[in-house]
Scaffold this motif. Structure first.
Motif, PDB file in Angstrom:
ATOM      1  N   LEU A   1       0.804  -1.228   0.000  1.00 45.49           N
ATOM      2  CA  LEU A   1       0.000   0.000   0.000  1.00 45.49           C
ATOM      3  C   LEU A   1       0.833   1.273   0.000  1.00 45.49           C
ATOM      4  O   LEU A   1       0.335   2.346  -0.271  1.00 45.49           O
ATOM      5  CB  LEU A   1      -0.945   0.011   1.219  1.00 45.49           C
ATOM      6  N   TYR A   2       2.103   1.117   0.346  1.00 49.20           N
ATOM      7  CA  TYR A   2       2.956   2.297   0.483  1.00 49.20           C
ATOM      8  C   TYR A   2       4.312   1.976  -0.127  1.00 49.20           C
ATOM      9  O   TYR A   2       5.199   1.454   0.558  1.00 49.20           O
ATOM     10  CB  TYR A   2       3.051   2.637   1.981  1.00 49.20           C
ATOM     11  N   GLU A   3       4.450   2.307  -1.408  1.00 48.94           N
ATOM     12  CA  GLU A   3       5.669   1.925  -2.137  1.00 48.94           C
ATOM     13  C   GLU A   3       6.924   2.516  -1.520  1.00 48.94           C
ATOM     14  O   GLU A   3       7.957   1.853  -1.414  1.00 48.94           O
ATOM     15  CB  GLU A   3       5.568   2.374  -3.591  1.00 48.94           C
ATOM     16  N   LYS A   4       6.828   3.790  -1.117  1.00 45.03           N
ATOM     17  CA  LYS A   4       8.017   4.444  -0.547  1.00 45.03           C
ATOM     18  C   LYS A   4       8.340   3.923   0.853  1.00 45.03           C
ATOM     19  O   LYS A   4       9.302   4.347   1.480  1.00 45.03           O
ATOM     20  CB  LYS A   4       7.799   5.947  -0.475  1.00 45.03           C
ATOM     21  N   GLY A   5       7.504   3.004   1.320  1.00 43.07           N
ATOM     22  CA  GLY A   5       7.640   2.495   2.684  1.00 43.07           C
ATOM     23  C   GLY A   5       8.929   1.736   2.968  1.00 43.07           C
ATOM     24  O   GLY A   5       9.278   1.537   4.128  1.00 43.07           O
ATOM     25  N   LYS A   6       9.646   1.321   1.906  1.00 40.37           N
ATOM     26  CA  LYS A   6      10.938   0.630   2.100  1.00 40.37           C
ATOM     27  C   LYS A   6      11.852   1.470   2.972  1.00 40.37           C
ATOM     28  O   LYS A   6      12.561   0.961   3.831  1.00 40.37           O
ATOM     29  CB  LYS A   6      11.605   0.451   0.739  1.00 40.37           C
ATOM     30  N   LYS A   7      11.807   2.768   2.721  1.00 40.40           N
ATOM     31  CA  LYS A   7      12.668   3.704   3.461  1.00 40.40           C
ATOM     32  C   LYS A   7      12.324   3.707   4.954  1.00 40.40           C
ATOM     33  O   LYS A   7      13.189   3.901   5.793  1.00 40.40           O
ATOM     34  CB  LYS A   7      12.498   5.120   2.895  1.00 40.40           C
ATOM     35  N   THR A   8      11.051   3.518   5.265  1.00 44.00           N
ATOM     36  CA  THR A   8      10.653   3.522   6.679  1.00 44.00           C
ATOM     37  C   THR A   8      11.293   2.342   7.401  1.00 44.00           C
ATOM     38  O   THR A   8      11.765   2.471   8.535  1.00 44.00           O
ATOM     39  CB  THR A   8       9.116   3.435   6.846  1.00 44.00           C
ATOM     40  N   PHE A   9      11.307   1.178   6.739  1.00 44.08           N
ATOM     41  CA  PHE A   9      11.924   0.000   7.371  1.00 44.08           C
ATOM     42  C   PHE A   9      13.437   0.190   7.510  1.00 44.08           C
ATOM     43  O   PHE A   9      14.021  -0.204   8.511  1.00 44.08           O
ATOM     44  CB  PHE A   9      11.601  -1.272   6.578  1.00 44.08           C
ATOM     45  N   GLU A  10      14.053   0.791   6.472  1.00 53.35           N
ATOM     46  CA  GLU A  10      15.501   1.052   6.554  1.00 53.35           C
ATOM     47  C   GLU A  10      15.791   1.969   7.744  1.00 53.35           C
ATOM     48  O   GLU A  10      16.736   1.755   8.496  1.00 53.35           O
ATOM     49  CB  GLU A  10      16.005   1.706   5.258  1.00 53.35           C
ATOM     50  N   HIS A  11      14.930   2.965   7.893  1.00 55.79           N
ATOM     51  CA  HIS A  11      15.133   3.914   8.994  1.00 55.79           C
ATOM     52  C   HIS A  11      14.922   3.242  10.350  1.00 55.79           C
ATOM     53  O   HIS A  11      15.635   3.533  11.305  1.00 55.79           O
ATOM     54  CB  HIS A  11      14.201   5.120   8.837  1.00 55.79           C
TER      55      HIS A  11
END
Ligand code: ATP
Ligand code: MG
Length: 216
Positions: free
Chosen positions: A188-198
């Motif tokens: 649902l949130y493509e840019k969400g990869k960055k959230t997990f990296e963070h």
């Protein structure tokens, strides 16, 4: 029109009662006074939080996140009238369900949180106690008392970390379940990869500080 019945839960911040409104089951969430604050200041802070909770819930609802409908707000009584979600709190469901069943539930939770974050809404207290599951499959997010609107990746990552930590504390299958959660989130949130990296960055920062403390 509004009927208040039995007490459902009493937390640090609020008492939640069952009730009805226009024959529909609701919960009434009363924000409790804090005796250590001056009454006039306490009243102002509680009103502000009540309004903020109402605003965040409504915003999530408008963005089609599965949250209960806010039916009313009574500033004088410091109360929110909220649709009752008839289900089970995620925490109490965990011990009775198989890993396979839980995996699909966690993917669904990931979708809800992904949609929330995509719309820059931070839950603020994303624990296994603030998610209700209906029919062993659909997840609903509740308790936006600490919610806020923010684009900051740090805040989104903190939501994920809170969820991860409470999950890790109660299930030996936390890794597999969190993976499913991640899968749903990213759908649902493509840019969400960055959230997990963070989130990983915050974790290693915490590990580094812990190690340093031990050496000192
Ligand atoms: N819309 C709802 N439908 C069904 N049950 C609800 C609903 N809202 C709250 N509850 C029940 O009431 C409990 C407490 O509500 P909530 O999590 O909103 O406040 P809280 O945890 O007391 O707040 P705080 O964490 O700030 O002290 C929930 O764990 C849940 O059991
Ligand atoms: Mg709660």
């Amino acid at each position: 029109m509004v009927k208040q019945d039995n007490l459902l839960a009493k937390g640090a911040e609020a008492s939640v009662f069952r009730g009805s409104f226009l024959q529909k089951p609701i919960v009434l969430k009363h924000r409790l006074p804090k005796s250590y604050r001056l009454p006039i200041i306490d009243q102002a802070i509680r009103s502000q939080r009540l309004r903020a909770e109402a605003r965040i819930m409504t915003m999530a609802w408008r963005n089609r996140v599965r949250v209960p409908v806010l039916l009313g707000i009574d500033i004088d009584k410091q109360t929110l009238l909220i649709e009752e979600i008839k289900g089970k709190i995620l925490f109490s469901l965990m011990s009775s369900k198989s890993v396979t069943e839980l995996k699909s539930i966690f993917e669904d939770i990931g979708k809800q949180v992904g949609l929330l974050h995509k719309n820059d809404i931070i839950h603020g207290d994303l624990t296994v106690f603030n998610i209700i599951i209906i029919n062993n499959k659909t997840s609903w997010l509740i308790d936006f008392g600490l919610g806020q609107i923010s684009m900051e990746i740090e805040k989104k990552a903190e939501d994920l970390l809170t969820f991860y930590s409470t999950l890790k504390a109660i299930s030996s299958e936390y890794q597999a379940l969190f993976e499913k959660f991640q899968l749903g989130y990213l759908q649902l949130y493509e840019k969400g990869k960055k959230t997990f990296e963070h989130m990983k960055k915050i974790q290693s920062r915490a590990r580094y500080i812990a190690r340093k403390d031990r050496l000192e």
